[in-house]
Design an enzyme around this catalytic site. Structure first.
Site, mmCIF file in Angstrom:
data_model
loop_
_atom_site.group_PDB
_atom_site.id
_atom_site.type_symbol
_atom_site.label_atom_id
_atom_site.label_comp_id
_atom_site.label_asym_id
_atom_site.label_seq_id
_atom_site.Cartn_x
_atom_site.Cartn_y
_atom_site.Cartn_z
ATOM 1 N N LYS A 71 55.862 -34.363 11.890
ATOM 2 C CA LYS A 71 55.986 -35.358 10.813
ATOM 3 C C LYS A 71 56.386 -34.750 9.464
ATOM 4 O O LYS A 71 57.151 -35.353 8.724
ATOM 5 C CB LYS A 71 54.675 -36.144 10.666
ATOM 6 N N ASN A 92 57.110 -40.863 10.074
ATOM 7 C CA ASN A 92 56.870 -41.117 11.501
ATOM 8 C C ASN A 92 57.961 -41.988 12.122
ATOM 9 O O ASN A 92 57.894 -42.302 13.303
ATOM 10 C CB ASN A 92 55.464 -41.654 11.778
ATOM 11 N N GLY A 135 47.565 -35.926 7.993
ATOM 12 C CA GLY A 135 48.771 -36.738 7.852
ATOM 13 C C GLY A 135 48.478 -38.226 7.733
ATOM 14 O O GLY A 135 49.029 -38.921 6.870
HETATM 15 N N1 LIG Z 1 45.177 -45.789 14.769
HETATM 16 C C1 LIG Z 1 46.350 -45.217 14.575
HETATM 17 O O1 LIG Z 1 47.411 -45.872 14.616
HETATM 18 C C2 LIG Z 1 46.416 -43.744 14.251
HETATM 19 C C3 LIG Z 1 47.578 -43.202 13.666
HETATM 20 C C4 LIG Z 1 47.591 -41.830 13.330
HETATM 21 C C5 LIG Z 1 46.456 -41.052 13.610
HETATM 22 N N2 LIG Z 1 45.363 -41.621 14.195
HETATM 23 C C6 LIG Z 1 44.158 -40.823 14.463
HETATM 24 O O2 LIG Z 1 43.691 -40.320 13.214
HETATM 25 C C7 LIG Z 1 43.042 -39.072 13.377
HETATM 26 C C8 LIG Z 1 43.600 -38.073 12.365
HETATM 27 O O3 LIG Z 1 44.995 -37.896 12.629
HETATM 28 P P1 LIG Z 1 45.902 -36.964 11.688
HETATM 29 O O4 LIG Z 1 47.282 -37.016 12.246
HETATM 30 O O5 LIG Z 1 45.682 -37.301 10.265
HETATM 31 O O6 LIG Z 1 45.249 -35.518 11.998
HETATM 32 P P2 LIG Z 1 45.291 -34.188 11.146
HETATM 33 O O7 LIG Z 1 46.470 -34.188 10.247
HETATM 34 O O8 LIG Z 1 45.079 -33.078 12.109
HETATM 35 O O9 LIG Z 1 43.962 -34.296 10.196
HETATM 36 C C9 LIG Z 1 42.673 -34.179 10.745
HETATM 37 C C10 LIG Z 1 41.618 -34.475 9.679
HETATM 38 O O10 LIG Z 1 40.327 -34.382 10.286
HETATM 39 C C11 LIG Z 1 39.543 -33.398 9.604
HETATM 40 N N3 LIG Z 1 38.699 -32.683 10.548
HETATM 41 C C12 LIG Z 1 39.045 -32.258 11.784
HETATM 42 N N4 LIG Z 1 38.000 -31.613 12.361
HETATM 43 C C13 LIG Z 1 36.990 -31.647 11.453
HETATM 44 C C14 LIG Z 1 35.650 -31.142 11.448
HETATM 45 N N5 LIG Z 1 35.139 -30.480 12.500
HETATM 46 N N6 LIG Z 1 34.879 -31.378 10.356
HETATM 47 C C15 LIG Z 1 35.386 -32.049 9.279
HETATM 48 N N7 LIG Z 1 36.633 -32.526 9.231
HETATM 49 C C16 LIG Z 1 37.428 -32.329 10.307
HETATM 50 C C17 LIG Z 1 40.552 -32.478 8.977
HETATM 51 O O11 LIG Z 1 39.955 -31.762 7.927
HETATM 52 P P3 LIG Z 1 40.651 -30.411 7.339
HETATM 53 O O12 LIG Z 1 41.758 -30.881 6.434
HETATM 54 O O13 LIG Z 1 39.544 -29.728 6.621
HETATM 55 O O14 LIG Z 1 41.168 -29.628 8.526
HETATM 56 C C18 LIG Z 1 41.621 -33.488 8.514
HETATM 57 O O15 LIG Z 1 41.200 -34.143 7.345
HETATM 58 C C19 LIG Z 1 43.255 -38.691 14.847
HETATM 59 O O16 LIG Z 1 42.094 -39.053 15.542
HETATM 60 C C20 LIG Z 1 44.411 -39.575 15.289
HETATM 61 O O17 LIG Z 1 44.354 -39.871 16.660
HETATM 62 C C21 LIG Z 1 45.317 -42.949 14.499
#
Ligand SMILES: NC(=O)c1ccc[n+]([C@@H]2O[C@H](COP(=O)([O-])OP(=O)(O)OC[C@H]3O[C@@H](n4cnc5c(N)ncnc54)[C@H](OP(=O)(O)O)[C@@H]3O)[C@@H](O)[C@H]2O)c1
Length: 263
Positions: A71, A92, A135
């Protein structure tokens, strides 16, 4: 039936086998009686620039969906960006313009806000807490500010990433009160988990649920499981709960409209 006049759409990802978009959009094309097909393109980060060069030359290409891990790099490879994509530095979806240029934008945030509104939780004027700064969180922060939240607190394990989102969103929406804070719902009307915490049964809760109070809206963006420990705790506390699936449902429409240039 794919013919010589079929319009081509693609999704780029690495890995690719898990993506569900081909099923969703090909059934959308069929329902709309469109001569179009969406195919998976498995490409790693090193190959992305070459694939984008090819996309510019493909005259029957309509658009491309972009997902993990592309992305951010894809935003840099586009020729032009929509407002959310430009502010957040992430795309996206891409539309191939008639001159071959690639216009990218992100609809993670717009999908989330549209899902909230459709469930009766318009964020306008609300005090929002967003936990996470990946993201998806960046795009949601942009769209919440665009939707007119009164204030937005962003909390994240890595504080610098929360500050980066605050700075980017403040540059576009200076009228919104934006701050980096703790994962404490006190004083907020709308509480959103945009971390990946809750996908695994062993995950800790993303925020302090003891501070949830009746009437707060507590939203997830995680889709599996649908009922996360956060939402169960929120229900116990008398909060309104909002599921991750609503964001995806609305995104499909928004992405299709952008890629197909219809409304
Ligand atoms: N419903 C939908 O349409 C949709 C769309 C997109 C994404 N999602 C979901 O949204 C979630 C995040 O996606 P993303 O693309 O934003 O992922 P990402 O860029 O990898 O970001 C992950 C986030 O979670 C935090 N995190 C991960 N492990 C952690 C831990 N052990 N303790 C505290 N914080 C933690 C990270 O913190 P740090 O910055 O400190 O690493 C970061 O803020 C996923 O579950 C994805 O499946 C859903």
């Amino acid at each position: 039936m794919i013919t010589g006049s079929t319009k081509l759409y693609a999704i780029v990802a690495d890995p690719i086998a898990q993506v569900k978009t081909p099923e969703v959009l090909n059934s959308y094309f069929a329902k709309q009686n469109m001569d179009a097909v969406l195919v998976p393109v498995h490409v790693d980060v090193n190959g992305l620039a070459a694939v984008f060069t090819a996309f510019r030359s493909m005259k029957n290409l309509g658009g491309v969906i972009v997902t993990v891990p592309h992305k951010t790099v894809a935003a840099q490879l586009c020729d032009d960006l929509g407002p959310a994509g430009r502010a957040i530095g992430s795309v996206n979806v891409i539309r191939r313009m008639p001159d071959g240029s690639l216009l990218g934008d992100t609809f993670d945030g717009a999908g989330f806000v549209s899902g909230l509104c459709r469930q009766g939780h318009d964020p306008k004027g609300k005090r929002a807490l967003l936990v996470g700064s990946g993201g998806a969180a960046g795009a949601i922060a942009f769209s919440l500010a665009q939707a007119g939240v009164a204030s937005l607190t962003i909390a994240n394990r890595t504080r610098a990433k929360a500050q980066d989102i605050v700075d980017r969103v403040a540059a576009v929406f200076p009228q919104v009160t934006l701050l980096v804070g703790a994962a404490d719902p006190t004083g907020h009307d709308l509480v959103i988990n945009a971390t990946s915490l809750g996908m695994q049964a062993s995950d800790p809760l993303p925020l302090d649920v003891s501070r949830l109070t009746p009437g707060m809206v507590v939203a997830e963006i995680i889709m599996k499981p649908e009922q996360t420990p956060l939402l169960l705790a929120a229900q116990d506390k008398g909060c309104f709960v909002h599921y991750g699936k609503h964001m995806l449902e609305q995104q499909v429409n928004l992405i299709a409209q952008f890629m197909l240039d219809t409304d």
